[in-house]
Design a protein around this motif. Structure first.
Motif, short mmCIF file in Angstrom:
data_model
loop_
_atom_site.label_atom_id
_atom_site.label_comp_id
_atom_site.label_asym_id
_atom_site.label_seq_id
_atom_site.Cartn_x
_atom_site.Cartn_y
_atom_site.Cartn_z
N THR A 1 83.41 79.99 105.19
CA THR A 1 83.67 81.09 106.51
C THR A 1 83.48 82.56 106.26
OG1 THR A 1 85.88 81.09 105.81
CG2 THR A 1 85.19 79.31 107.29
N PRO A 2 83.07 83.20 107.09
CA PRO A 2 82.98 84.65 107.03
C PRO A 2 84.32 85.19 106.54
CG PRO A 2 81.76 84.20 109.12
CD PRO A 2 82.56 82.89 108.52
N PRO A 3 85.52 84.88 106.90
CA PRO A 3 86.69 85.64 105.97
C PRO A 3 86.59 85.32 104.60
CG PRO A 3 87.36 84.58 108.21
CD PRO A 3 85.77 83.89 107.70
N VAL A 4 86.19 84.03 104.08
CA VAL A 4 86.17 83.84 102.75
C VAL A 4 85.31 84.99 102.08
CG1 VAL A 4 85.64 82.17 101.17
CG2 VAL A 4 86.95 81.43 102.93
N VAL A 5 84.09 84.91 102.56
CA VAL A 5 82.88 86.18 102.13
C VAL A 5 83.68 87.38 102.18
CG1 VAL A 5 80.73 87.27 102.74
CG2 VAL A 5 81.09 84.66 102.51
N CYS A 6 84.39 87.77 103.33
CA CYS A 6 84.90 89.26 103.59
C CYS A 6 85.83 89.65 102.54
CB CYS A 6 85.46 89.18 105.03
SG CYS A 6 83.99 89.61 106.03
N THR A 7 86.61 88.48 101.76
CA THR A 7 87.57 88.87 100.80
C THR A 7 86.76 88.94 99.51
OG1 THR A 7 89.11 87.37 102.01
CG2 THR A 7 89.48 87.68 99.63
N THR A 8 85.87 88.12 99.40
CA THR A 8 84.98 88.37 97.96
C THR A 8 84.35 89.75 98.07
OG1 THR A 8 84.92 86.00 97.73
CG2 THR A 8 83.23 87.39 96.31
N LEU A 9 83.72 89.94 99.30
CA LEU A 9 82.98 91.34 99.35
C LEU A 9 84.19 92.35 99.19
CD1 LEU A 9 80.62 90.50 102.26
CD2 LEU A 9 79.96 90.96 99.94
N GLY B 1 74.60 91.17 106.45
CA GLY B 1 75.91 91.04 106.84
C GLY B 1 76.70 90.00 106.28
N PRO B 2 78.19 89.94 106.57
CA PRO B 2 78.82 89.00 105.99
C PRO B 2 78.79 87.59 106.67
CG PRO B 2 80.18 91.04 106.42
CD PRO B 2 78.82 91.25 107.00
N ALA B 3 78.26 87.49 107.98
CA ALA B 3 78.07 86.29 108.58
C ALA B 3 76.86 85.44 107.80
CB ALA B 3 77.92 86.29 109.97
N ALA B 4 75.70 86.26 107.50
CA ALA B 4 74.58 85.65 106.90
C ALA B 4 75.02 85.27 105.70
CB ALA B 4 73.68 86.76 107.04
N LEU B 5 75.67 85.93 104.92
CA LEU B 5 76.08 85.71 103.63
C LEU B 5 76.90 84.15 103.43
CD1 LEU B 5 76.76 89.10 102.00
CD2 LEU B 5 74.79 87.62 101.53
#
Length: 138
Positions: free
Chosen positions: A56-64, A45-49
């Motif tokens: 922050t999760p939003p940063v990961v979500c943008t990259t994903l 999940g994005p939070a674990a990554l």
């Protein structure tokens, strides 16, 4: 402390010089890092990554999202909790991360073999656990 600055400068230069050149530069260092985590951990999940990347999760979500647009990851519902999302590598993503690390490893190996003595190579190998520990502590 002067030595800490020197370590930062040296590591930064290595990272910049090994930056991925695949896909016309679209694959960022953050993208390579996320692909590597997914290769190692499997669907996540994005939070674990985000926790692994210490962002922050939003940063990961943008990259994903960018990786998904490139066809390197796919988004699936968590079979145990349909409200959660799990990200997985696609075959293209697996190929991309393998190619990146293969290319980077080959560049490092060639440079070490051609430009460093056996003693210098041994010193660098001996420093790896300390660098890994430093990365984990930051």
């Amino acid at each position: 402390m002067q030595s800490s600055k020197e370590v930062l400068v040296a590591v930064g230069r290595i990272v910049r010089r090994l930056r991925p050149a695949h896909r016309g530069g679209e694959l960022t260092p953050a993208g390579v890092s996320l692909l590597s985590h997914l290769e190692e951990l499997g669907p996540s999940g994005p939070a674990a990554l985000a926790e692994l990347e210490r962002v922050t999760p939003p940063v990961v979500c943008t990259t994903l999202s960018g990786l998904q647009r490139l066809g390197l990851v796919r988004r699936d519902s968590d079979p145990d909790d349909g409200r959660r999302v799990l990200m997985s590598l696609t075959e293209d993503g697996r190929s991309e991360v393998t190619a990146h690390w293969s290319t980077a490893s080959q560049r490092v190996a060639t440079t070490l073999a051609e430009r460093f003595t056996a003693k210098e190579r041994a010193q660098l190998v001996a420093a790896v656990p300390l660098l890994q520990r430093l990365a984990g502590e930051l």
